[in-house]
Design a protein around this motif. Structure first.
Motif, PDB file in Angstrom:
ATOM      1  N   CYS A   1      -3.105  -1.165  -1.112  1.00  0.00           N
ATOM      2  CA  CYS A   1      -2.285  -0.029  -1.543  1.00  0.00           C
ATOM      3  C   CYS A   1      -3.139   1.050  -2.207  1.00  0.00           C
ATOM      4  CB  CYS A   1      -1.197  -0.508  -2.496  1.00  0.00           C
ATOM      5  SG  CYS A   1       0.102  -1.475  -1.680  1.00  0.00           S
ATOM      6  N   LEU A   2      -4.170   0.636  -2.950  1.00  0.00           N
ATOM      7  CA  LEU A   2      -5.083   1.605  -3.548  1.00  0.00           C
ATOM      8  C   LEU A   2      -5.797   2.401  -2.458  1.00  0.00           C
ATOM      9  CD1 LEU A   2      -6.488   2.826  -6.038  1.00  0.00           C
ATOM     10  CD2 LEU A   2      -8.206   1.010  -5.800  1.00  0.00           C
ATOM     11  N   PHE A   3      -6.230   1.723  -1.408  1.00  0.00           N
ATOM     12  CA  PHE A   3      -6.880   2.401  -0.288  1.00  0.00           C
ATOM     13  C   PHE A   3      -5.931   3.425   0.346  1.00  0.00           C
ATOM     14  CE2 PHE A   3      -7.690   2.652   4.305  1.00  0.00           C
ATOM     15  CZ  PHE A   3      -8.959   3.240   4.265  1.00  0.00           C
TER      16      PHE A   3
ATOM     17  N   ILE B   1       5.415   8.987   3.678  1.00  0.00           N
ATOM     18  CA  ILE B   1       5.248   7.702   4.368  1.00  0.00           C
ATOM     19  C   ILE B   1       4.367   6.764   3.557  1.00  0.00           C
ATOM     20  CG2 ILE B   1       4.230   6.594   6.405  1.00  0.00           C
ATOM     21  CD1 ILE B   1       5.129   9.090   8.009  1.00  0.00           C
ATOM     22  N   ASN B   2       3.197   7.248   3.137  1.00  0.00           N
ATOM     23  CA  ASN B   2       2.251   6.372   2.438  1.00  0.00           C
ATOM     24  C   ASN B   2       2.772   5.908   1.086  1.00  0.00           C
ATOM     25  OD1 ASN B   2       0.569   6.641   4.604  1.00  0.00           O
ATOM     26  ND2 ASN B   2      -0.914   7.949   3.587  1.00  0.00           N
ATOM     27  N   LEU B   3       3.384   6.789   0.321  1.00  0.00           N
ATOM     28  CA  LEU B   3       3.920   6.368  -0.976  1.00  0.00           C
ATOM     29  C   LEU B   3       5.092   5.412  -0.800  1.00  0.00           C
ATOM     30  CD1 LEU B   3       3.639   9.674  -3.023  1.00  0.00           C
ATOM     31  CD2 LEU B   3       2.122   7.692  -3.062  1.00  0.00           C
ATOM     32  N   SER B   4       5.883   5.598   0.242  1.00  0.00           N
ATOM     33  CA  SER B   4       6.969   4.652   0.536  1.00  0.00           C
ATOM     34  C   SER B   4       6.392   3.290   0.907  1.00  0.00           C
ATOM     35  CB  SER B   4       7.843   5.170   1.672  1.00  0.00           C
ATOM     36  OG  SER B   4       8.450   6.376   1.315  1.00  0.00           O
ATOM     37  N   VAL B   5       5.333   3.266   1.709  1.00  0.00           N
ATOM     38  CA  VAL B   5       4.691   2.004   2.092  1.00  0.00           C
ATOM     39  C   VAL B   5       4.150   1.293   0.853  1.00  0.00           C
ATOM     40  CG1 VAL B   5       2.662   1.040   3.270  1.00  0.00           C
ATOM     41  CG2 VAL B   5       4.153   2.633   4.473  1.00  0.00           C
TER      42      VAL B   5
END
Length: 192
Positions: A45-47, A19-23
């Motif tokens: 995105c870094l966070f 999910i996070n890498l897709s976001v």
């Protein structure tokens, strides 16, 4: 139990990574203007990437606790390798946010290829058997799952043989039994 703790940690981490890498990839692709990503988007995105990395490290620590308590299996080793790869992938994407010339997909795919080749070329069964026997002999494990060792490949046989001299007579007897079963299987296979 440690098993449930590690298993739940891995699956939660895997879902969050996807999910996070897709976001991150969607957000950077959606706001990109003239090949540059606004600083606020990169920081957000870094966070997200650093939080994802924290989840990977936490799940990996849970798996290490599980391995430390019950020993290593092929599945536990491969799961840990997947977690290391996901952590590496997350770190590469975080670096790419501030170094856009980095060919992040090539780096990630090349790393996946190298890890896959190493897993195929290295004798995972021997590594598992060696870890478990060494951990038992060092007192890190209370016992060894001899049934699991007996079902590993031929590289586990020398380690199974080492356990026939174990100080625990039940463990030594069971190791001899499994070793004899392996010898019978090998003889049947060569004669058949």
């Amino acid at each position: 139990t440690l098993a449930e703790y590690a298993r739940r940690g891995f699956f939660e981490m895997a879902v969050l990574c996807v999910i996070n890498l897709s976001v991150i990839l969607f957000a950077t692709g959606f706001v990109r203007k003239d090949a540059s990503i606004p600083l606020a988007t990169r920081l957000l995105c870094l966070f997200i990437g650093l939080v994802t990395l924290l989840f990977v490290v936490t799940a990996s620590a849970k798996m290490c606790m599980y391995i430390g308590g019950y020993g290593l299996t092929r599945l536990r080793l491969l799961t840990e390798i997947i977690m290391v790869f996901l952590g590496f992938t997350t770190a590469v994407i975080c670096i790419w946010l501030f170094a856009p010339k980095l060919p992040y997909m090539k780096v990630i795919l090349l790393t996946a290829l190298v890890i896959g080749a190493l897993v195929i070329w290295l004798d995972v069964d021997t590594m598992v058997a060696a870890y478990n026997v060494h951990a038992y002999e060092a007192g890190q494990l209370e016992t060894v799952d001899l049934y699991h060792l007996s079902k590993l490949g031929d590289g586990a046989i020398p380690f199974l043989a080492r356990l026939t001299d174990a100080s625990d007579p039940k463990l030594a007897q069971l190791a001899q039994t499994y070793l004899k079963e392996r010898q019978v299987q090998i003889l049947d296979h060569t004669q058949g």
